[in-house]
Write a protein that holds these residues in place. Structure first.
Motif, PDB file in Angstrom:
ATOM      1  N   ALA A 171     -34.135 -36.313 -14.286  1.00 18.33           N
ATOM      2  CA  ALA A 171     -34.517 -35.564 -15.117  1.00 18.33           C
ATOM      3  C   ALA A 171     -33.184 -34.465 -15.401  1.00 18.33           C
ATOM      4  O   ALA A 171     -32.831 -34.409 -16.621  1.00 18.33           O
ATOM      5  CB  ALA A 171     -35.544 -34.886 -15.124  1.00 18.33           C
ATOM      6  N   MET A 172     -32.691 -34.201 -14.328  1.00 20.24           N
ATOM      7  CA  MET A 172     -31.445 -33.436 -14.244  1.00 20.24           C
ATOM      8  C   MET A 172     -30.170 -34.024 -14.802  1.00 20.24           C
ATOM      9  O   MET A 172     -29.570 -33.285 -15.592  1.00 20.24           O
ATOM     10  CB  MET A 172     -31.391 -32.472 -12.798  1.00 20.24           C
ATOM     11  CG  MET A 172     -32.395 -31.622 -12.570  1.00 20.24           C
ATOM     12  SD  MET A 172     -32.060 -30.686 -10.968  1.00 20.24           S
ATOM     13  CE  MET A 172     -30.455 -29.920 -11.357  1.00 20.24           C
ATOM     14  N   VAL A 173     -30.193 -35.282 -14.417  1.00 22.33           N
ATOM     15  CA  VAL A 173     -29.109 -35.992 -14.725  1.00 22.33           C
ATOM     16  C   VAL A 173     -29.122 -36.216 -16.354  1.00 22.33           C
ATOM     17  O   VAL A 173     -28.057 -35.753 -16.970  1.00 22.33           O
ATOM     18  CB  VAL A 173     -28.787 -37.168 -13.908  1.00 22.33           C
ATOM     19  CG1 VAL A 173     -27.695 -38.312 -14.699  1.00 22.33           C
ATOM     20  CG2 VAL A 173     -28.520 -36.968 -12.568  1.00 22.33           C
ATOM     21  N   GLY A 195     -23.867 -32.076 -22.025  1.00 20.23           N
ATOM     22  CA  GLY A 195     -22.309 -32.196 -21.975  1.00 20.23           C
ATOM     23  C   GLY A 195     -21.824 -31.293 -20.683  1.00 20.23           C
ATOM     24  O   GLY A 195     -20.754 -31.231 -20.494  1.00 20.23           O
ATOM     25  N   HIS A 196     -22.849 -31.144 -19.669  1.00 19.85           N
ATOM     26  CA  HIS A 196     -22.351 -30.228 -18.680  1.00 19.85           C
ATOM     27  C   HIS A 196     -23.011 -30.988 -17.330  1.00 19.85           C
ATOM     28  O   HIS A 196     -23.533 -30.625 -16.341  1.00 19.85           O
ATOM     29  CB  HIS A 196     -23.023 -28.814 -18.576  1.00 19.85           C
ATOM     30  CG  HIS A 196     -22.668 -28.198 -19.768  1.00 19.85           C
ATOM     31  ND1 HIS A 196     -21.333 -27.496 -19.755  1.00 19.85           N
ATOM     32  CD2 HIS A 196     -23.127 -27.743 -20.802  1.00 19.85           C
ATOM     33  CE1 HIS A 196     -21.199 -26.852 -20.906  1.00 19.85           C
ATOM     34  NE2 HIS A 196     -22.433 -27.016 -21.550  1.00 19.85           N
ATOM     35  N   ILE A 235     -16.330 -35.910 -11.212  1.00 17.07           N
ATOM     36  CA  ILE A 235     -16.669 -35.786 -12.659  1.00 17.07           C
ATOM     37  C   ILE A 235     -15.940 -34.387 -13.131  1.00 17.07           C
ATOM     38  O   ILE A 235     -15.556 -34.357 -14.249  1.00 17.07           O
ATOM     39  CB  ILE A 235     -18.173 -35.872 -12.943  1.00 17.07           C
ATOM     40  CG1 ILE A 235     -18.570 -37.224 -12.945  1.00 17.07           C
ATOM     41  CG2 ILE A 235     -18.476 -35.255 -14.480  1.00 17.07           C
ATOM     42  CD1 ILE A 235     -19.981 -37.439 -13.181  1.00 17.07           C
ATOM     43  N   GLU A 236     -16.180 -33.519 -12.373  1.00 15.33           N
ATOM     44  CA  GLU A 236     -15.443 -32.199 -12.608  1.00 15.33           C
ATOM     45  C   GLU A 236     -13.774 -32.119 -12.745  1.00 15.33           C
ATOM     46  O   GLU A 236     -13.093 -31.262 -13.626  1.00 15.33           O
ATOM     47  CB  GLU A 236     -15.889 -31.224 -11.484  1.00 15.33           C
ATOM     48  CG  GLU A 236     -17.080 -30.356 -11.497  1.00 15.33           C
ATOM     49  CD  GLU A 236     -17.302 -29.507 -10.269  1.00 15.33           C
ATOM     50  OE1 GLU A 236     -16.578 -29.401  -9.328  1.00 15.33           O
ATOM     51  OE2 GLU A 236     -18.385 -29.025 -10.315  1.00 15.33           O
ATOM     52  N   SER A 239     -30.827 -26.175 -15.446  1.00 12.11           N
ATOM     53  CA  SER A 239     -30.012 -27.387 -16.007  1.00 12.11           C
ATOM     54  C   SER A 239     -30.767 -27.686 -17.595  1.00 12.11           C
ATOM     55  O   SER A 239     -30.481 -28.546 -17.934  1.00 12.11           O
ATOM     56  CB  SER A 239     -30.489 -28.583 -15.319  1.00 12.11           C
ATOM     57  OG  SER A 239     -30.029 -28.308 -13.854  1.00 12.11           O
ATOM     58  N   ALA A 240     -31.131 -26.312 -18.189  1.00 13.95           N
ATOM     59  CA  ALA A 240     -31.652 -26.786 -19.483  1.00 13.95           C
ATOM     60  C   ALA A 240     -32.781 -27.681 -19.756  1.00 13.95           C
ATOM     61  O   ALA A 240     -32.818 -28.119 -20.924  1.00 13.95           O
ATOM     62  CB  ALA A 240     -30.430 -26.777 -20.272  1.00 13.95           C
ATOM     63  N   VAL A 241     -33.796 -27.997 -18.687  1.00 10.92           N
ATOM     64  CA  VAL A 241     -34.717 -28.848 -18.894  1.00 10.92           C
ATOM     65  C   VAL A 241     -35.840 -28.228 -19.531  1.00 10.92           C
ATOM     66  O   VAL A 241     -36.075 -26.756 -18.975  1.00 10.92           O
ATOM     67  CB  VAL A 241     -35.173 -29.724 -17.790  1.00 10.92           C
ATOM     68  CG1 VAL A 241     -36.476 -30.270 -17.726  1.00 10.92           C
ATOM     69  CG2 VAL A 241     -33.949 -30.220 -16.966  1.00 10.92           C
ATOM     70  N   PRO A 242     -36.489 -28.375 -20.538  1.00  9.26           N
ATOM     71  CA  PRO A 242     -37.516 -27.690 -21.236  1.00  9.26           C
ATOM     72  C   PRO A 242     -38.561 -27.304 -20.049  1.00  9.26           C
ATOM     73  O   PRO A 242     -39.132 -27.897 -19.259  1.00  9.26           O
ATOM     74  CB  PRO A 242     -38.370 -28.666 -22.248  1.00  9.26           C
ATOM     75  CG  PRO A 242     -37.082 -29.635 -22.504  1.00  9.26           C
ATOM     76  CD  PRO A 242     -36.230 -29.850 -21.294  1.00  9.26           C
TER      77      PRO A 242
END
Length: 408
Positions: free
Chosen positions: A137-139, A146-147, A81-82, A286-289
Motif C-alpha cells: 500500500a505504501m509503495v 511520485g515520491h 531510486i533517490e 505516505s499520503a494513504v487515505p
C-alpha cells in the motif's frame, strides 16, 4: 521480459544455478548453450504451477525473508531510486547484490513484472509473505504521488525499527527464560535423582513420616514412574489447545479475554496499540487515505478482537464520526493517544501527532515490558526458594523427629 531460474551442468559436470531473462524457456536454454552449459531444468520465476509434474525451482508463495533482510533490500532500493536510477535498473542492481539465491530470484521476478509494464506494488504482490499489505500500500501510494524514494526510505526506517524492537524484546526475554529452564531442571533433578536416595533411608525408621515428607516421596515416585508420560501428555495438551484456539469463534473469544487479563492484558494492549499507531503514522505520512490506512493498520494487528474493533471504528469514520471518537469507543486505546489524535484533528496536523503518538506508545511498551520482566524475575526466585525450602524441610523433619526420639 520474464525471468527464468535454471539448473545446468558445466563442462566438468558441476551444477550451476541462476536466473536469466528471456521470452521463452527455449531462449534461456539457447543462452545456456552459448555459455557452454548443459541445461537441466528451466522454470519461470514466481511461477505457481508448472505444466509438468516436476517440482518447482522457485515458488513465490513459499518465499519468506527475515525482517533484517527486508530492511536491507528496502534501504538499498530507496538509495538507488533517490539517485534517479530507473526502477528496473535499481531492482537489477539490488538483485545482483543479493547473496542468497532465493532473494536474488525474487528481485529478478519483481523486475521482470515491472519491465512488462506492471506497477512496482503489483509486481510485489506475487510475494505476499515478503511484501505484506502495508508494504504494498505504501509503495502504491509512493508511485501515485511520485515520491517513491521518500516512501521507501520511510519503509526502510519502519522495518529497521521493527527489527530493532523485536531484537530488544528477544534479548530481554533470554535471561528470564534461561532462569526458568534452569530452575525447572534443577527441581526435576532433585526430585528424581537426589530425593529418592535420601528418603530411601527413612524406610528403616519404623515410624510414620510427616505429611510433607510423604507428599515429597509421592511427587518423586510419580516423576520417576510417569514423568516421561506426563511430559508427553503435557506436550499433546499444548498442541490440542493451540489447535482449539485456531477455531475462529474460540480464537476471537480468547483474544477478547486476553486484552483484560492482569499484566498479560496490559502487554497485549501495549503491543497492539503501539503497532497500530506506528502503522497508521507511516501510512498517513505516505499520503494513504485515512480509511484505507485504518483498514491496513487493523489487519496488521495480532489480536482478532482488536481487529474487529478497528474495523467498526473505520465504519463510524466513514459515516462521519471523528477519528478520535471512533477509536475512543473501542475502550482499548490509551487516553494519551486519544488526546494527541484529537489535538491533531483540531489543528490539522494529524500526521505529526500520529507520529508522536507512535513514539509515545513505543516508549510505553518498552516500559511495560521492562516492568513485567522485573516483576517476573523476583517472583521466579521466590518460587524456587519456596520449592527448595519445602524439599529441604521435608527431608529434615523425619531426621529431626528421629533425633528427638533417640534423645528421649
Amino acid at each position: 521480459m520474464p525471468a527464468f531460474a535454471y539448473k545446468a551442468l558445466d563442462s566438468r559436470g558441476k551444477n550451476k544455478n541462476g536466473v536469466l531473462e528471456g521470452d521463452t524457456p527455449r531462449q534461456i536454454r539457447q543462452q545456456l548453450r552459448e555459455k557452454s552449459l548443459i541445461p537441466v531444468e528451466v522454470n519461470q520465476v514466481a511461477q505457481e504451477k508448472t505444466q509438468s509434474a516436476k517440482p518447482k525451482l522457485f515458488s513465490s508463495r513459499s518465499t519468506k525473508i527475515s525482517v533484517a533482510d527486508l530492511s536491507l533490500l528496502t534501504r538499498q532500493l530507496a538509495t538507488l531510486i533517490e539517485s534517479a536510477l530507473p526502477i528496473e535498473e535499481a531492482l537489477l542492481a539490488v538483485a545482483e547484490q543479493c547473496e542468497k539465491p532465493k532473494h536474488k530470484n525474487m528481485m529478478m521476478a519483481v523486475r521482470s513484472r515491472v519491465v512488462e509494464g506492471h506497477p512496482l506494488a503489483k509486481a510485489m504482490s506475487d510475494f505476499p509473505r515478503v511484501f505484506d499489505t502495508l508494504y504494498r500500500a505504501m509503495v502504491s501510494a509512493g508511485e501515485r504521488s511520485g515520491h517513491l524514494d521518500t516512501v521507501l526510505s520511510r519503509l526502510a526506517d519502519y522495518t529497521e525499527k521493527r527489527h530493532r524492537t523485536s531484537g530488544q524484546i528477544s534479548q530481554a526475554l533470554i535471561y528470564p527464560i534461561v532462569m526458568l529452564l534452569v530452575a525447572v531442571s534443577v527441581v526435576i533433578l532433585l526430585l528424581t535423582a537426589v530425593v529418592p536416595k535420601i528418603v530411601g533411608q527413612f524406610d528403616t525408621m519404623g515410624q510414620e513420616l510427616p505429611l510433607a515428607t510423604r507428599i515429597l516421596i509421592g511427587i518423586s515416585d510419580f516423576l520417576q514412574n510417569y514423568g516421561i508420560i506426563a511430559g508427553i501428555l503435557i506436550a499433546i495438551l499444548i498442541l490440542l489447545t493451540n489447535r482449539v484456539l485456531q477455531i475462529p469463534r474460540i480464537e476471537l473469544a480468547w483474544h477478547k479475554r486476553l486484552l483484560f487479563l492482569p499484566v498479560i492484558g496490559k502487554l497485549a494492549r501495549g503491543t497492539n496499540t503501539a503497532r497500530f499507531a506506528q502503522t497508521l503514522s507511516i501510512l498517513s505520512a505516505s499520503a494513504v487515505p485515512l480509511l484505507e490506512s485504518m483498514r491496513i493498520a487493523g489487519n496488521v494487528l495480532e489480536n482478532k478482537h482488536l481487529q474487529n474493533l478497528v474495523a467498526e471504528a473505520a465504519i463510524k469514520v466513514k459515516e462521519g464520526s471523528s477519528f478520535r471518537a471512533a477509536l475512543e469507543n473501542t475502550k482499548v486505546f490509551p487516553p494519551m493517544m486519544m488526546h494527541m489524535i484529537a489535538s491533531g484533528e483540531r489543528s490539522g496536523e494529524l500526521q505529526q501527532m500520529l507520529a508522536r503518538a507512535a513514539d509515545n506508545q513505543e516508549r510505553e511498551l518498552e516500559s511495560t515490558i521492562s516492568i513485567a520482566l522485573k516483576i517476573f524475575e523476583p517472583m521466579l526466585i521466590v518460587t524456587m526458594a519456596a520449592i527448595v525450602l519445602f524439599i529441604v524441610m521435608a527431608i529434615l523433619m523425619p531426621i529431626l523427629a528421629l533425633n528427638n526420639s533417640v534423645g528421649l
